[in-house]
Design an enzyme around this catalytic site. Structure first.
Site, PDB file in Angstrom:
ATOM      1  N   LEU A  87     -31.050 -57.612 -21.368  1.00 26.64           N
ATOM      2  CA  LEU A  87     -29.792 -57.585 -22.114  1.00 26.64           C
ATOM      3  C   LEU A  87     -29.262 -59.007 -22.098  1.00 26.64           C
ATOM      4  O   LEU A  87     -29.190 -59.620 -21.030  1.00 26.64           O
ATOM      5  CB  LEU A  87     -28.787 -56.629 -21.468  1.00 26.64           C
ATOM      6  CG  LEU A  87     -27.480 -56.434 -22.248  1.00 26.64           C
ATOM      7  CD1 LEU A  87     -26.988 -55.009 -22.102  1.00 26.64           C
ATOM      8  CD2 LEU A  87     -26.409 -57.396 -21.799  1.00 26.64           C
ATOM      9  N   GLY A  95     -18.698 -63.340 -22.671  1.00 28.00           N
ATOM     10  CA  GLY A  95     -17.373 -63.131 -22.104  1.00 28.00           C
ATOM     11  C   GLY A  95     -16.382 -62.473 -23.033  1.00 28.00           C
ATOM     12  O   GLY A  95     -15.184 -62.435 -22.747  1.00 28.00           O
ATOM     13  N   GLY A  97     -16.905 -59.193 -24.341  1.00 28.14           N
ATOM     14  CA  GLY A  97     -17.072 -57.743 -24.348  1.00 28.14           C
ATOM     15  C   GLY A  97     -18.295 -57.238 -25.097  1.00 28.14           C
ATOM     16  O   GLY A  97     -18.530 -56.033 -25.149  1.00 28.14           O
ATOM     17  N   GLY A  99     -21.437 -57.562 -24.295  1.00 31.68           N
ATOM     18  CA  GLY A  99     -22.377 -56.955 -23.347  1.00 31.68           C
ATOM     19  C   GLY A  99     -22.016 -55.501 -23.090  1.00 31.68           C
ATOM     20  O   GLY A  99     -22.884 -54.626 -23.047  1.00 31.68           O
ATOM     21  N   ASP A 125     -33.121 -53.783 -13.800  1.00 38.29           N
ATOM     22  CA  ASP A 125     -33.414 -54.823 -12.818  1.00 38.29           C
ATOM     23  C   ASP A 125     -32.532 -56.018 -13.153  1.00 38.29           C
ATOM     24  O   ASP A 125     -32.842 -56.781 -14.088  1.00 38.29           O
ATOM     25  CB  ASP A 125     -34.892 -55.226 -12.867  1.00 38.29           C
ATOM     26  CG  ASP A 125     -35.804 -54.125 -12.385  1.00 38.29           C
ATOM     27  OD1 ASP A 125     -35.498 -53.525 -11.335  1.00 38.29           O
ATOM     28  OD2 ASP A 125     -36.813 -53.856 -13.055  1.00 38.29           O
ATOM     29  N   TYR A 135     -23.413 -54.881 -14.072  1.00 41.89           N
ATOM     30  CA  TYR A 135     -23.860 -53.498 -14.237  1.00 41.89           C
ATOM     31  C   TYR A 135     -23.061 -52.546 -13.343  1.00 41.89           C
ATOM     32  O   TYR A 135     -22.762 -51.416 -13.747  1.00 41.89           O
ATOM     33  CB  TYR A 135     -25.355 -53.378 -13.965  1.00 41.89           C
ATOM     34  CG  TYR A 135     -26.192 -54.062 -15.022  1.00 41.89           C
ATOM     35  CD1 TYR A 135     -26.204 -53.601 -16.335  1.00 41.89           C
ATOM     36  CD2 TYR A 135     -26.950 -55.179 -14.717  1.00 41.89           C
ATOM     37  CE1 TYR A 135     -26.957 -54.234 -17.317  1.00 41.89           C
ATOM     38  CE2 TYR A 135     -27.709 -55.815 -15.691  1.00 41.89           C
ATOM     39  CZ  TYR A 135     -27.706 -55.339 -16.978  1.00 41.89           C
ATOM     40  OH  TYR A 135     -28.443 -55.959 -17.950  1.00 41.89           O
ATOM     41  N   PHE A 138     -20.017 -50.814 -14.651  1.00 43.78           N
ATOM     42  CA  PHE A 138     -20.231 -49.644 -15.504  1.00 43.78           C
ATOM     43  C   PHE A 138     -20.700 -48.432 -14.702  1.00 43.78           C
ATOM     44  O   PHE A 138     -21.033 -47.402 -15.289  1.00 43.78           O
ATOM     45  CB  PHE A 138     -21.246 -49.967 -16.608  1.00 43.78           C
ATOM     46  CG  PHE A 138     -20.746 -50.993 -17.570  1.00 43.78           C
ATOM     47  CD1 PHE A 138     -19.925 -50.642 -18.629  1.00 43.78           C
ATOM     48  CD2 PHE A 138     -21.070 -52.330 -17.394  1.00 43.78           C
ATOM     49  CE1 PHE A 138     -19.443 -51.592 -19.499  1.00 43.78           C
ATOM     50  CE2 PHE A 138     -20.600 -53.293 -18.273  1.00 43.78           C
ATOM     51  CZ  PHE A 138     -19.782 -52.932 -19.321  1.00 43.78           C
TER      52      PHE A 138
END
Length: 165
Positions: A87, A95, A97, A99, A125, A135, A138
């Site tokens: 990703l 920075g 949003g 992602g 990973d 990650y 989330f």
């Protein structure tokens, strides 16, 4: 701007630069090959031909003994997941949003897949500790015995999608 499958004839992969050579190289040289061979699907967040960000996703399994203790699944040695392989966001858009937008797209892809194929969630990973923290925001949780490998169970994904802003 929308998320769609990478199209070699439509999207300008050469202009993409997230600041990490390995992630740039994957998109520019290997993503299309992986799609053709059926090894991964690559989705891009794009404005016409300009790629703002991308992720790759594929089938994967992990040893059952690496799951958190509350996720043990009987006698199964391997447990099916989707692998969020890569990703990345182009530098001018980091920075902001995007992602998170791509993460939520992976959640929707996971839900669609789980309706057709048995999977337990998504694994990733993380490249480093900063990525792991991204990650974890989330809801991803670390797997035992593997540095920066995180998992998000299907149940958590459904909850997050239901509460999506």
């Amino acid at each position: 701007m929308k998320v769609e499958r990478l199209d070699n004839k439509k999207h300008n992969r050469k202009a993409f630069d997230c600041g990490i050579a390995e992630l740039n190289l994957y998109l520019q040289q290997f993503a299309n090959q992986d799609q053709k061979r059926g090894l991964a699907r690559v989705y891009v967040l794009a404005e016409q031909d300009y790629i703002i960000g991308y992720y790759s996703i594929s089938a994967h399994s992990i040893p059952a003994d690496r799951l958190p203790s509350n996720r043990k699944l009987g006698v199964y040695q391997e447990v099916p997941f989707l692998l969020l392989g890569r990703l990345a966001i182009d530098k001018p858009y980091q920075g902001q949003g995007y992602g998170g937008n791509l993460i939520f797209h992976t959640f929707k892809t996971t839900i669609e897949t789980a309706e057709k194929v048995g999977i337990q969630g998504i694994i990733v990973d993380a490249k480093d500790e900063n990525a792991a923290r991204f990650y974890q925001k989330f809801g991803f949780i670390p797997l035992s015995m593997t540095k920066n490998r995180l998992v998000l169970p299907f149940v958590a994904i459904k909850s997050l999608i239901k509460n999506e802003p």
